[in-house]
Scaffold this motif. Structure first.
Motif, PDB file in Angstrom:
ATOM      1  N   GLY A 130      -6.803   0.162  -3.627  1.00 35.16           N
ATOM      2  CA  GLY A 130      -6.368  -0.894  -4.535  1.00 35.16           C
ATOM      3  C   GLY A 130      -7.366  -1.242  -5.631  1.00 35.16           C
ATOM      4  N   ALA A 181      -3.746   5.218   2.734  1.00 30.97           N
ATOM      5  CA  ALA A 181      -3.646   4.020   1.880  1.00 30.97           C
ATOM      6  C   ALA A 181      -3.030   2.842   2.640  1.00 30.97           C
ATOM      7  CB  ALA A 181      -2.807   4.335   0.643  1.00 30.97           C
ATOM      8  N   ASP A 182      -2.050   3.116   3.502  1.00 29.51           N
ATOM      9  CA  ASP A 182      -1.382   2.028   4.232  1.00 29.51           C
ATOM     10  C   ASP A 182      -1.911   1.891   5.660  1.00 29.51           C
ATOM     11  OD1 ASP A 182      -0.289   4.402   5.058  1.00 29.51           O
ATOM     12  OD2 ASP A 182       1.808   3.803   4.791  1.00 29.51           O
ATOM     13  N   PRO A 187       0.805  -1.224   0.000  1.00 21.09           N
ATOM     14  CA  PRO A 187       0.000   0.000   0.000  1.00 21.09           C
ATOM     15  C   PRO A 187       0.837   1.273   0.000  1.00 21.09           C
ATOM     16  CG  PRO A 187      -0.884  -1.576   1.568  1.00 21.09           C
ATOM     17  CD  PRO A 187       0.364  -2.177   1.024  1.00 21.09           C
TER      18      PRO A 187
END
Ligand code: NAI
Ligand code: MG
Length: 485
Positions: free
Chosen positions: A168, A118-119, A64
């Motif tokens: 994703g 995102a991560d 990510p």
């Protein structure tokens, strides 16, 4: 002057539509030709969905943080190109330059915000006793289809793209035929900043052609739509055929409620700004004022004098209101004003076209205030999508709540007043996805979940809640046992 032609963007390449046809893009203030765009159709949509399907697994399985870095780079690039993007958005949509700047700023911010999470799209571990280990993972939905309207092309594209990509997913985006040049520039930026081929595909064209083909394509795993209720119903029906989740954002008839103890010097300028952004062609526009009886007269007078000072003109002149998007929209808005008058509302100011100037080619409507509106009138019930603000007096707090909830929509409510119990009671009563107290919009609100109750739609964009819209939960349960020897 040569005008650019924008093709479809599929599998990392600009390619003309299979049908080789193009559409003209015109400046709503002058009618001048700005560009040509590809007239994408079903075959182009099919190519785009296939590209997005091929790109899915490599994109979704990347660490990510790598997706985050690309989104950060896109954000920085939008900021660097902000002047040019704002100019294009202003010319294409008709909105004042400073509003287009704000849109570009918000677009950069959407990429920055979702890059940051995102991560951090975390699952949960669920206690089941010593025989099991159980945990959840949030997986992308897959190929997301995003159908974007003409009122905020850049901002709404960024709003959907950034969380979809962060989680994703891959994307096929169909921008609006009436304004979409900033979206095609954003597509270029995404490509140049390292988004892999096929992760974002863009097919411009008509709603009834490219849009309908995308909504009904069996290869799509999530439909994201912002626009009218009528088209939203069609999109949802198409989604039902394929059992695909939809995220619908369908506009509103949002009230600003002014209580008798409100600070009017703060409230009224903010209420004018809330009513007329992008000439009122805004889903979250505060298009109704509900005002307590004892300050009704004063509020109408002050709103009228603020309204009289608003500057109307081409977007690049950077006044307060620009041209409406099309002749049709101008005609529709002026018809609503006539309807309001016929129904018994009083037009306090505005509503006329901008006459006698070099701007007679543009689709301008002077911002209008309608007083003595009642809840049964069409101007109170229906989304006009133009610079028309209706004013409705009320006596008691209960009546304000009833009036606020008396339309089919439920997007935003503004409440202006200083009594804690009254303002919070109203915040509890109103059936809208957002409530603002003594403010409206909070400067764009990238962080704030946004979406509708009732016919304003469902699902949430923006903020952390968008992660729920762009992922699905997988539960993994493991039976554990000590090894027997
Ligand atoms: P629309 O809802 O028809 O268009 C929005 C998007 O949907 C555009 O990209 C369009 O190409 C696409 N589309 C149109 N028909 C489609 C179909 N059959 N299948 C799939 N996609 C399709 O809105 P329109 O006609 O541009 O405006 C009409 C009214 O809708 C406005 O006056 C306003 O009241 C409302 N509206 C509300 C918006 C909002 O932000 N909530 C945005 C745009 C329009
Ligand atoms: Mg339509």
């Amino acid at each position: 002057m040569a005008h650019p032609t924008y093709d479809c963007f599929i599998q990392g390449e600009w390619i003309p539509a299979n049908g080789k046809q193009t559409l003209e893009m015109r400046d709503p203030a002058t009618g001048a030709l700005l560009a040509h765009i590809a007239r994408g159709q079903a075959a182009d949509i099919n190519d785009a969905v296939q590209a997005a399907t091929r790109a899915l697994s490599p994109w979704a399985s990347r660490p990510p943080v790598e997706r985050a870095r690309i989104l950060h780079a896109i954000s920085a690039r939008i900021s660097r190109e902000r002047d040019a993007l704002a100019r294009i958005e202003s010319l294409d949509t008709g909105k004042p330059l400073k509003q287009a700047f704000a849109d570009a700023t918000a677009a950069a911010r959407f990429f920055e915000y979702y890059a940051g999470i995102a991560d951090k799209v975390l699952g949960a571990s669920i206690p089941m006793g010593s025989d099991y280990m159980d945990f959840t993972v949030r997986e992308p939905l897959g190929v997301t289809a995003q159908i974007v309207p003409w009122n905020y092309p850049l901002q709404i594209s960024a709003r959907g793209l950034a969380p979809a990509l962060a989680c994703g997913n891959t994307v096929v985006l169909k921008p609006a035929e009436l304004a979409c040049l900033s979206v095609l520039e954003l597509t270029r930026i995404c490509h140049e900043e390292g988004l892999p081929p096929g992760v974002l595909n863009v097919v411009p064209g008509y709603g009834y052609e490219a849009g309908a083909a995308l909504a009904s394509h069996p290869g799509v795993n999530l439909l994201v739509f912002t626009g009218s209720v009528a088209t939203g119903i069609g999109v949802m029906q198409a989604a039902a055929t394929n059992i695909v989740p939809v995220l619908l954002e369908l506009g509103g008839k949002s009230p600003n409620i002014i209580l008798s103890d409100a600070c009017l010097d703060e409230a009224l300028p903010a209420i004018i700004r809330a009513a007329f952004p992008n000439s009122g062609q805004t889903c979250s526009a505060g298009s109704r004022v509900l005002v307590q009886h004892n300050i009704h007269r004063q509020v109408v007078d002050q709103l009228a004098s603020l309204n009289a000072r608003l500057q109307v003109g081409p977007g690049l002149k950077d006044g307060d209101l620009g041209a409406l998007i099309s002749k049709d929209q101008q005609v529709k808005v002026q018809r609503y004003i006539d309807t309001g008058r016929d129904e018994g509302a009083e037009v306090i100011i505005g509503g006329q076209a901008l006459a006698g100037t070099d701007m007679s080619q543009g689709h301008f409507v002077m911002p209008a205030l309608l007083d003595h509106v009642t809840s049964s009138m069409r101007v109170h019930q229906e989304e006009i999508f133009g610079p028309v603000l209706s004013i409705v007096p009320f006596d008691e707090l209960e009546e304000a709540a009833t009036l606020a909830n008396s339309t089919e929509y439920g997007l935003v409510t503004g409440i202006w007043g200083n009594d804690l119990r009254s303002t919070h009671w109203l915040a509890q009563q109103v059936k809208t996805g957002q409530v603002f107290i003594n403010t409206y919009g909070a400067g764009g609100g990238v962080e704030l979940p946004f979406g509708g109750y009732k016919k304003s739609g469902f699902g949430r964009e923006k903020g952390m809640d968008a992660l729920l819209s762009y992922t699905q939960v997988k539960n993994i349960c493991i039976h554990v046992q000590a090894p027997r020897h």
